[in-house]
Design an enzyme around this catalytic site. Sequence first.
Site, PDB file in Angstrom:
ATOM      1  N   GLY A  37       0.089   5.523  -4.422  1.00  7.02           N
ATOM      2  CA  GLY A  37      -0.509   6.815  -4.778  1.00  7.02           C
ATOM      3  C   GLY A  37       0.103   7.957  -3.974  1.00  7.02           C
ATOM      4  N   TRP A  61     -11.871  -2.144  -8.171  1.00  7.52           N
ATOM      5  CA  TRP A  61     -12.619  -1.792  -9.396  1.00  7.52           C
ATOM      6  C   TRP A  61     -13.296  -0.430  -9.246  1.00  7.52           C
ATOM      7  CZ3 TRP A  61     -11.541  -4.414 -13.585  1.00  7.52           C
ATOM      8  CH2 TRP A  61     -11.201  -5.762 -13.494  1.00  7.52           C
ATOM      9  N   HIS A  96       2.509   3.545  -9.251  1.00  8.13           N
ATOM     10  CA  HIS A  96       2.320   2.107  -9.488  1.00  8.13           C
ATOM     11  C   HIS A  96       3.531   1.515 -10.218  1.00  8.13           C
ATOM     12  CE1 HIS A  96      -1.565   2.183  -7.727  1.00  8.13           C
ATOM     13  NE2 HIS A  96      -2.142   2.892  -8.676  1.00  8.13           N
ATOM     14  N   TRP A 101       2.965   7.968  -2.460  1.00 11.50           N
ATOM     15  CA  TRP A 101       4.386   8.096  -2.821  1.00 11.50           C
ATOM     16  C   TRP A 101       4.522   9.021  -4.039  1.00 11.50           C
ATOM     17  CZ3 TRP A 101       7.590   7.006  -6.983  1.00 11.50           C
ATOM     18  CH2 TRP A 101       8.943   6.869  -6.719  1.00 11.50           C
ATOM     19  N   LEU A 141      10.733 -20.749  -5.497  1.00  6.54           N
ATOM     20  CA  LEU A 141       9.815 -19.835  -4.813  1.00  6.54           C
ATOM     21  C   LEU A 141       8.464 -19.869  -5.510  1.00  6.54           C
ATOM     22  CD1 LEU A 141       9.351 -17.308  -2.851  1.00  6.54           C
ATOM     23  CD2 LEU A 141       9.985 -15.903  -4.807  1.00  6.54           C
ATOM     24  N   GLU A 155     -12.256  -4.744  -4.407  1.00  7.84           N
ATOM     25  CA  GLU A 155     -12.782  -3.388  -4.195  1.00  7.84           C
ATOM     26  C   GLU A 155     -12.082  -2.349  -5.090  1.00  7.84           C
ATOM     27  OE1 GLU A 155     -11.849  -5.459  -1.568  1.00  7.84           O
ATOM     28  OE2 GLU A 155     -13.941  -6.060  -1.305  1.00  7.84           O
ATOM     29  N   ASP A 211       0.836  -1.202   0.000  1.00  2.86           N
ATOM     30  CA  ASP A 211       0.000   0.000   0.000  1.00  2.86           C
ATOM     31  C   ASP A 211       0.875   1.257   0.000  1.00  2.86           C
ATOM     32  OD1 ASP A 211      -2.307   1.450  -0.016  1.00  2.86           O
ATOM     33  OD2 ASP A 211      -2.782   1.172   2.095  1.00  2.86           O
ATOM     34  N   GLY A 212       0.387   2.289  -0.669  1.00  5.82           N
ATOM     35  CA  GLY A 212       1.063   3.575  -0.594  1.00  5.82           C
ATOM     36  C   GLY A 212       1.629   4.105  -1.908  1.00  5.82           C
ATOM     37  N   ARG A 253      -0.491   9.042 -10.121  1.00  3.47           N
ATOM     38  CA  ARG A 253      -0.592   7.740  -9.450  1.00  3.47           C
ATOM     39  C   ARG A 253       0.056   6.643 -10.306  1.00  3.47           C
ATOM     40  NH1 ARG A 253      -3.906   7.521  -5.176  1.00  3.47           N
ATOM     41  NH2 ARG A 253      -4.279   5.298  -5.463  1.00  3.47           N
TER      42      ARG A 253
HETATM   43  C1  FPP Z   1      -1.808   0.210  -3.360  1.00  2.74           C
HETATM   44  O1  FPP Z   1      -1.356   1.546  -3.359  1.00  2.74           O
HETATM   45  C2  FPP Z   1      -1.371  -0.514  -4.550  1.00  2.74           C
HETATM   46  C3  FPP Z   1      -2.181  -1.059  -5.507  1.00  2.74           C
HETATM   47  C4  FPP Z   1      -3.653  -0.988  -5.447  1.00  2.74           C
HETATM   48  C5  FPP Z   1      -1.645  -1.699  -6.697  1.00  2.74           C
HETATM   49  C6  FPP Z   1      -0.463  -2.600  -6.473  1.00  2.74           C
HETATM   50  C7  FPP Z   1       0.257  -2.765  -7.751  1.00  2.74           C
HETATM   51  C8  FPP Z   1       1.591  -2.748  -7.889  1.00  2.74           C
HETATM   52  C9  FPP Z   1       2.551  -2.691  -6.755  1.00  2.74           C
HETATM   53  C10 FPP Z   1       2.148  -2.755  -9.264  1.00  2.74           C
HETATM   54  C11 FPP Z   1       2.542  -4.019  -9.898  1.00  2.74           C
HETATM   55  C12 FPP Z   1       2.300  -5.274  -9.188  1.00  2.74           C
HETATM   56  C13 FPP Z   1       2.494  -6.507  -9.732  1.00  2.74           C
HETATM   57  C14 FPP Z   1       2.310  -7.716  -8.886  1.00  2.74           C
HETATM   58  C15 FPP Z   1       2.863  -6.678 -11.130  1.00  2.74           C
HETATM   59  P1  FPP Z   1      -2.442   2.693  -3.426  1.00  2.74           P
HETATM   60  O2  FPP Z   1      -2.657   3.043  -4.835  1.00  2.74           O
HETATM   61  O3  FPP Z   1      -3.656   2.263  -2.660  1.00  2.74           O
HETATM   62  O4  FPP Z   1      -1.693   3.845  -2.670  1.00  2.74           O
HETATM   63  P2  FPP Z   1      -2.352   4.979  -1.760  1.00  2.74           P
HETATM   64  O5  FPP Z   1      -2.950   4.276  -0.568  1.00  2.74           O
HETATM   65  O6  FPP Z   1      -1.182   5.816  -1.392  1.00  2.74           O
HETATM   66  O7  FPP Z   1      -3.352   5.694  -2.611  1.00  2.74           O
END
Ligand code: FPP
Length: 253
Positions: free
Chosen positions: A25, A71, A39, A27, A133, A69, A22-23, A35
């Site tokens: 966005g 989506w 990602h 970052w 793994l 969620e 998480d995080g 955003r």
């Molecule tokens: C949460 O951060 C992250 C996600 C919803 C997407 C996770 C995807 C990746 C790490 C990219 C690639 C992954 C793979 C496995 C190929 P957030 O967007 O909720 O951040 P925020 O809470 O700061 O808004």
Amino acid sequence: MTGTDTTALVEGMPRHVAIIMDGNGRWAAQRGKSRTHGHRAGASAVRKAVAFARRNNIDALTLFAFSSENWGRPEKEVNLLMELFIAVLKREVPQLKKNGVRLNVIGDISRFSQRLQERIQAAQAATAEGTDLVLNVAANYGGRWDIANACQSLARQVQAGTLDPSDIDESAVAGALSLADLPPPDLLIRTGGDIRISNFLLWQLAYAELYFADILWPDFNDHTFMEAIDCFMRRERRFGLTSEQRQQLLAGI
Ligand code: FPP
């Protein structure tokens, strides 16, 4: 153990680590970027986490990439995430294969585009022989969905006459869930500062040690991973027993 020595640990290491990444966005926002940028940086952190897990003989790594969620996010962001998954799968599969990593996607992938579904199937097939793994990527996954899905599967077996309702015990339910072929996660790491499970592996995390890292996912690195493992190794896992009983069990008394 502290520091970033990532080779010495074996005894007491978690065999299966789950991560809520998480995080991304926030970052990106901190850097005045979109955003999307966050990602992409998150995908680099995934690569580092996979390499760390391999180097440290962790058997399974389960990453929460896209929840049921998610989506509800803006269409542009959802589309970008889908394109990113496709690109990452295309780019990383040869390396995963070379490194003995078996990719396994959990979740309801039927809602994804045909192209992404095919990419997922191809990536799973290409890495199926990996033994170093298991990399589980949870995509369109929700813990409640997983449990409901397991119930449906058991109900179908009852309907077909191959399962007696009185045989539906914990092990039957566990066997019908995602990750049934793996030991449950020993350690759950969540980045981003929130202290919750957010509908991740609800059943499978029953006895996992929880570790909340106050950093944003793109900043996750070997040092953070090692700190989480260090903390895990100092916990006493009693699984409902007393401390004394646990010690005796471990000593084989
Ligand atoms: C949460 O951060 C992250 C996600 C919803 C997407 C996770 C995807 C990746 C790490 C990219 C690639 C992954 C793979 C496995 C190929 P957030 O967007 O909720 O951040 P925020 O809470 O700061 O808004």
